[in-house]
Design a protein around this motif. Structure first.
Motif, PDB file in Angstrom:
ATOM      1  N   LEU A  22       4.242   3.126   2.280  1.00  0.00           N
ATOM      2  CA  LEU A  22       3.515   1.969   1.762  1.00  0.00           C
ATOM      3  C   LEU A  22       4.478   0.858   1.347  1.00  0.00           C
ATOM      4  O   LEU A  22       4.187  -0.329   1.515  1.00  0.00           O
ATOM      5  CB  LEU A  22       2.659   2.379   0.562  1.00  0.00           C
ATOM      6  CG  LEU A  22       1.470   3.301   0.845  1.00  0.00           C
ATOM      7  CD1 LEU A  22       0.815   3.721  -0.455  1.00  0.00           C
ATOM      8  CD2 LEU A  22       0.447   2.619   1.756  1.00  0.00           C
ATOM      9  N   ARG A  23       5.638   1.264   0.817  1.00  0.00           N
ATOM     10  CA  ARG A  23       6.626   0.280   0.374  1.00  0.00           C
ATOM     11  C   ARG A  23       7.369  -0.356   1.550  1.00  0.00           C
ATOM     12  O   ARG A  23       7.467  -1.585   1.637  1.00  0.00           O
ATOM     13  CB  ARG A  23       7.635   0.959  -0.565  1.00  0.00           C
ATOM     14  CG  ARG A  23       8.722   0.042  -1.104  1.00  0.00           C
ATOM     15  CD  ARG A  23       9.837   0.882  -1.716  1.00  0.00           C
ATOM     16  NE  ARG A  23      10.511   1.697  -0.690  1.00  0.00           N
ATOM     17  CZ  ARG A  23      11.334   2.714  -0.980  1.00  0.00           C
ATOM     18  NH1 ARG A  23      11.549   3.052  -2.235  1.00  0.00           N
ATOM     19  NH2 ARG A  23      11.912   3.384   0.003  1.00  0.00           N
ATOM     20  N   ASP A  24       7.872   0.464   2.468  1.00  0.00           N
ATOM     21  CA  ASP A  24       8.768  -0.038   3.513  1.00  0.00           C
ATOM     22  C   ASP A  24       8.041  -0.513   4.762  1.00  0.00           C
ATOM     23  O   ASP A  24       8.457  -1.482   5.397  1.00  0.00           O
ATOM     24  CB  ASP A  24       9.780   1.046   3.898  1.00  0.00           C
ATOM     25  CG  ASP A  24      10.633   1.482   2.723  1.00  0.00           C
ATOM     26  OD1 ASP A  24      10.769   0.685   1.759  1.00  0.00           O
ATOM     27  OD2 ASP A  24      11.150   2.610   2.751  1.00  0.00           O
ATOM     28  N   ASN A  25       6.973   0.189   5.148  1.00  0.00           N
ATOM     29  CA  ASN A  25       6.279  -0.159   6.398  1.00  0.00           C
ATOM     30  C   ASN A  25       5.172  -1.191   6.181  1.00  0.00           C
ATOM     31  O   ASN A  25       5.065  -2.154   6.930  1.00  0.00           O
ATOM     32  CB  ASN A  25       5.694   1.081   7.055  1.00  0.00           C
ATOM     33  CG  ASN A  25       6.774   2.031   7.552  1.00  0.00           C
ATOM     34  OD1 ASN A  25       7.756   2.290   6.865  1.00  0.00           O
ATOM     35  ND2 ASN A  25       6.607   2.571   8.748  1.00  0.00           N
ATOM     36  N   LEU A  26       4.342  -0.966   5.166  1.00  0.00           N
ATOM     37  CA  LEU A  26       3.250  -1.900   4.901  1.00  0.00           C
ATOM     38  C   LEU A  26       3.610  -2.957   3.865  1.00  0.00           C
ATOM     39  O   LEU A  26       2.890  -3.951   3.723  1.00  0.00           O
ATOM     40  CB  LEU A  26       1.996  -1.144   4.434  1.00  0.00           C
ATOM     41  CG  LEU A  26       1.391  -0.142   5.414  1.00  0.00           C
ATOM     42  CD1 LEU A  26       0.026   0.312   4.914  1.00  0.00           C
ATOM     43  CD2 LEU A  26       1.285  -0.717   6.820  1.00  0.00           C
ATOM     44  N   ARG A  27       4.690  -2.723   3.107  1.00  0.00           N
ATOM     45  CA  ARG A  27       5.167  -3.652   2.080  1.00  0.00           C
ATOM     46  C   ARG A  27       4.075  -3.977   1.056  1.00  0.00           C
ATOM     47  O   ARG A  27       3.929  -5.116   0.597  1.00  0.00           O
ATOM     48  CB  ARG A  27       5.702  -4.931   2.716  1.00  0.00           C
ATOM     49  CG  ARG A  27       6.847  -4.665   3.694  1.00  0.00           C
ATOM     50  CD  ARG A  27       7.533  -5.937   4.148  1.00  0.00           C
ATOM     51  NE  ARG A  27       8.569  -5.636   5.131  1.00  0.00           N
ATOM     52  CZ  ARG A  27       9.792  -5.195   4.847  1.00  0.00           C
ATOM     53  NH1 ARG A  27      10.132  -4.983   3.574  1.00  0.00           N
ATOM     54  NH2 ARG A  27      10.666  -4.964   5.805  1.00  0.00           N
ATOM     55  N   LEU A  28       3.312  -2.946   0.682  1.00  0.00           N
ATOM     56  CA  LEU A  28       2.281  -3.128  -0.340  1.00  0.00           C
ATOM     57  C   LEU A  28       2.877  -3.197  -1.735  1.00  0.00           C
ATOM     58  O   LEU A  28       2.288  -3.787  -2.648  1.00  0.00           O
ATOM     59  CB  LEU A  28       1.257  -1.984  -0.284  1.00  0.00           C
ATOM     60  CG  LEU A  28       0.319  -1.921   0.920  1.00  0.00           C
ATOM     61  CD1 LEU A  28      -0.723  -0.845   0.702  1.00  0.00           C
ATOM     62  CD2 LEU A  28      -0.348  -3.263   1.163  1.00  0.00           C
ATOM     63  N   ILE A  29       4.032  -2.554  -1.926  1.00  0.00           N
ATOM     64  CA  ILE A  29       4.693  -2.526  -3.233  1.00  0.00           C
ATOM     65  C   ILE A  29       6.174  -2.801  -3.062  1.00  0.00           C
ATOM     66  O   ILE A  29       6.772  -2.394  -2.061  1.00  0.00           O
ATOM     67  CB  ILE A  29       4.487  -1.161  -3.936  1.00  0.00           C
ATOM     68  CG1 ILE A  29       4.851  -0.011  -2.981  1.00  0.00           C
ATOM     69  CG2 ILE A  29       3.066  -1.009  -4.476  1.00  0.00           C
ATOM     70  CD1 ILE A  29       4.779   1.366  -3.607  1.00  0.00           C
ATOM     71  N   PRO A  30       6.813  -3.475  -4.028  1.00  0.00           N
ATOM     72  CA  PRO A  30       8.257  -3.719  -3.934  1.00  0.00           C
ATOM     73  C   PRO A  30       9.089  -2.519  -4.331  1.00  0.00           C
ATOM     74  O   PRO A  30      10.196  -2.319  -3.821  1.00  0.00           O
ATOM     75  CB  PRO A  30       8.474  -4.893  -4.892  1.00  0.00           C
ATOM     76  CG  PRO A  30       7.361  -4.795  -5.878  1.00  0.00           C
ATOM     77  CD  PRO A  30       6.191  -4.219  -5.128  1.00  0.00           C
ATOM     78  N   LYS A  31       8.579  -1.692  -5.246  1.00  0.00           N
ATOM     79  CA  LYS A  31       9.306  -0.519  -5.739  1.00  0.00           C
ATOM     80  C   LYS A  31       8.365   0.682  -5.751  1.00  0.00           C
ATOM     81  O   LYS A  31       7.158   0.540  -5.991  1.00  0.00           O
ATOM     82  CB  LYS A  31       9.859  -0.756  -7.147  1.00  0.00           C
ATOM     83  CG  LYS A  31      10.792  -1.956  -7.267  1.00  0.00           C
ATOM     84  CD  LYS A  31      11.419  -2.031  -8.639  1.00  0.00           C
ATOM     85  CE  LYS A  31      10.399  -2.199  -9.758  1.00  0.00           C
ATOM     86  NZ  LYS A  31       9.670  -3.477  -9.690  1.00  0.00           N
ATOM     87  N   ALA A  32       8.932   1.881  -5.536  1.00  0.00           N
ATOM     88  CA  ALA A  32       8.105   3.089  -5.479  1.00  0.00           C
ATOM     89  C   ALA A  32       7.335   3.302  -6.776  1.00  0.00           C
ATOM     90  O   ALA A  32       6.181   3.757  -6.759  1.00  0.00           O
ATOM     91  CB  ALA A  32       8.986   4.307  -5.187  1.00  0.00           C
TER      92      ALA A  32
END
Length: 686
Positions: free
Chosen positions: A444-454
């Motif tokens: 979600l963070r790296d591929n979809l970029r929904l969040i900047p940090k885990a």
């Protein structure tokens, strides 16, 4: 940090006792010194260099987390560049995967002093699916970490004494280690027969286990699985790895034929080289992962050895021992001298010359150590470590259960010197794994970029009260326990124009939590016995008493467990039968080995840190506070947090049915893809 004095103490102690824990993992080694509160007094860690990292690699990884970072550097030294390497040329960084599909990142760090010196990596990936470790490199790292802690404590003790405080003193040593990794060495020389060991997640033995499966009658398979508690035909365990070495390495075969071959897992290798008496032992939690040990007799089984075509008189097998007993006094192996500075070598030499000597007397495989470090001592307690994937262990007490749902049967621990007769017996556990946990947050963070940090996943998921009908099955590499469908793939179902990033985030978190529930449901059904396996025991409260239910408590650690929002979602999905408890320590695995070592003394009065399991909980979880002064169980304790379900029964059960429906729709996808590809190719050739 000084440990609190035991209740009733009237004078300052002459020294503050510590226990040293050696923790050897897949990608790093560390040594941690714990006090009686389970706090880390000193810590030193080395990340392994690998052949699958960057363009250059170094023998000693980046050092971190010691009490005095400047003194830790004094323990460093290069590895012996004369040792042969089987590593392939360095390749771009990429994850490697366990037999359960759990990703393990290849770590690599460089230090200035190593830039001009070629070296042998601790981890090597010579072919696709092959993972090897350097036994001498691991041993050197452990000694370096130990030396770094001695340097740190020596400095700290000087300051403590000058300020009128009692100095720290290491009283005993415990070991936790990655399991199943297979090493062979010579009884005559103590040196590895080949310069590598086969790591637990290596898959080179696929052909061996496939041939065994095809040539073994089902009745024999069932009988052998009942003896080992393990699936016979997995590349995971040590048995097929030793068979491969004998079949493919002439030096190993020659050593075997001469009766000089010593076999062991990482615990055996370390204890053999770090004890003055060269103790050749393996504790039950490690020996049970070899495929050679009978769970009922606690000895190597002739039928199992014959099945793998091994002769007892040609291979030296370590003596199987308990998890907490005297193995030998800590000693300094000469073979690592070149890896240490003169200062570090001198400190270690002085440490080994102490009177009384410091014993190595605790040993646990890593997942069992985590169970102990989570203080999950009661039958019906379980632990879940949320990493890239999840490992779940369920304590079944003194009862051995063979799962009918795909879980493994293993040992949790064996502390024979405890006064309570039941606690002194070997404790069994069921083990299961989830392939994707933290990996879905990374996606979600790296591929979809929904969040900047885990760590933003919890707050984002909590912006909505439910998923809005969305179900996310994060089967990126197939479904594992208890579904076991390698052809399944990740699916997101039920989206509409109403769906937001928060709905997706919550569905992803729930997908991880539903997988954990599925394994725990299967394990509690196994624990309930035959004839009751169709019931969902996570939906039943036994008189409101957790200890009477098949599953009572889930102890959690790892990255996702640090989010209170995620853990509340986990508790809501599990329902009212199970409470979720965060860990008292961020280093549960190392703490478990420390507890084993501290409880290994035969005489109760010699146990200066903790007297028994109850005492461990008193100090580690509650800081020495007596029961009457502790907060209520529903409130946050001194070092842990308790989560209980707030879900409505009907809504929770509705969501579980949606999850099961989504699982069915995600199954077999790759089979369809392959069939479609085949049909397309056939049509083109017509």
């Amino acid at each position: 940090m000084t440990a609190a004095a035991p209740t009733g103490a009237t004078e300052e102690p002459s020294e503050v006792p510590l226990v040293a824990s050696i923790d050897v993992g897949t990608t790093s080694s560390r040594v941690i010194l714990f006090n009686m509160l389970g706090q880390e007094v000193s810590k030193h860690q080395i990340e392994y260099s690998t052949s699958a990292s960057r363009e250059k690699y170094a023998p000693v990884g980046k050092r971190r987390h010691s009490v005095d970072e400047t003194t830790a550097a004094a323990a460093g030294g290069g590895s012996d560049s004369r040792r042969a390497s089987r590593a392939s040329p360095p390749s771009p960084a990429q994850p490697i995967f366990s037999a359960e599909g759990i990703a393990i990142e290849a770590n690599e760090y460089l230090e200035i002093e190593d830039l001009e010196r070629p070296s042998v990596p601790t981890l090597s990936f010579p072919r696709a699916g092959w993972v090897e470790c350097n036994p001498l490199g691991i041993l050197a790292h452990v000694v370096q970490c130990f030396a770094a802690n001695l340097v740190s404590v020596d400095r700290v003790n000087g300051s403590r004494v000058s300020n009128g405080l009692a100095p720290y003193r290491i009283r005993c040593v415990g070991i936790a280690n990655m399991r199943e990794t297979t090493l062979v060495w010579s009884r005559k020389t103590g040196e590895p027969v080949v310069p590598y060991g086969i790591v637990w997640n290596d898959t080179r033995t696929s052909a061996i286990v496939t041939e065994k499966r095809n040539s073994t009658p089902q009745a024999v398979q069932d009988r052998l699985r009942a003896k080992t508690g393990l699936p016979l035909y997995s590349t995971y365990f040590s048995c097929s790895k030793l068979r491969w070495l004998l079949d493919n390495e002439p030096a190993v075969r020659a050593c075997y034929d001469a009766g000089d071959l010593m076999f062991g897992t990482v615990d055996t290798w370390l204890i053999y080289h770090l004890t003055s008496n060269r103790a050749f032992v393996s504790d039950v939690t490690n020996a049970s992962r070899t495929g050679f040990m009978n769970l009922d007799t606690l000895v190597y089984d002739d039928e199992l050895l014959n099945y793998w075509d091994l002769a007892r008189d040609k291979v030296n097998l370590p003596r199987i021992v308990s998890s907490a007993e005297y193995y030998g006094d800590f000693a300094l192996p000469e073979c690592v001298r070149t890896n240490l500075t003169p200062v570090a070598w001198s400190l270690l030499t002085d440490f080994c010359a102490r009177t009384p000597a410091v014993p190595i007397q605790g040993c646990l495989g890593d997942q069992s150590a985590s169970l102990v470090g989570q203080l999950a001592f009661k039958p019906g307690a379980a632990k879940c470590t949320y990493g890239t994937g999840c490992f779940l262990l369920y304590n079944t007490g003194t009862k051995k259960l063979i799962s009918s749902h795909g879980a493994l049967t293993t040992f949790g621990y064996w502390f024979p010197h405890l006064e309570n007769e039941e606690h002194a017996q070997p404790h069994f556990a069921l083990e299961g794994s989830v392939a994707v946990a933290g990996a879905v947050v990374q996606w979600l963070r790296d591929n979809l970029r929904l969040i900047p940090k885990a760590e933003d996943i919890g707050p984002l998921a909590s912006r909505v009260s439910d998923t809005g009908g969305v179900v996310f099955v994060p089967a990126f590499s197939g479904l594992f326990a208890p579904y076991w469908d390698a052809s399944a793939r990740a699916t997101i179902m039920g989206m509409s124009q109403h769906t937001t990033a928060s709905h997706l985030a919550r569905a992803a978190v729930e997908g991880v939590c539903f997988q954990a529930r599925a394994i725990l449901k299967a394990m509690s059904s196994d624990a309930a016995g035959e004839g009751r396996k169709d019931r969902d025991f996570l939906e039943e409260v036994a008189d409101g008493t957790y200890e009477k239910a098949p599953l009572s408590m889930l102890a959690v650690d790892g990255g996702m467990s640090r989010s209170k929002e995620v853990m509340q979602i986990q508790a809501d999905i599990l329902g009212p039968c199970v409470k979720v408890r965060t860990s008292a320590s961020s280093e549960c695995t190392a703490l478990g080995a420390a507890i084993a070592a501290a409880l290994a003394y035969e005489k109760r009065e010699d146990r200066v840190l903790w007297k028994d399991l109850k005492d461990v909980k008193k100090w580690v979880m509650y800081g020495g506070t007596e029961p009457g002064n502790r907060p209520p169980v529903d409130e946050e304790s001194f070092r842990t947090r308790i989560f209980r379900s707030k879900s409505i029964d009907t809504e929770r059960r509705r969501k579980w049915k949606l999850w099961e429906a989504a699982i069915e729709r995600s199954r077999g996808w790759m089979n369809i893809v392959e069939q479609s590809t085949h049909d397309n190719a056939t049509a083109k050739n017509m």
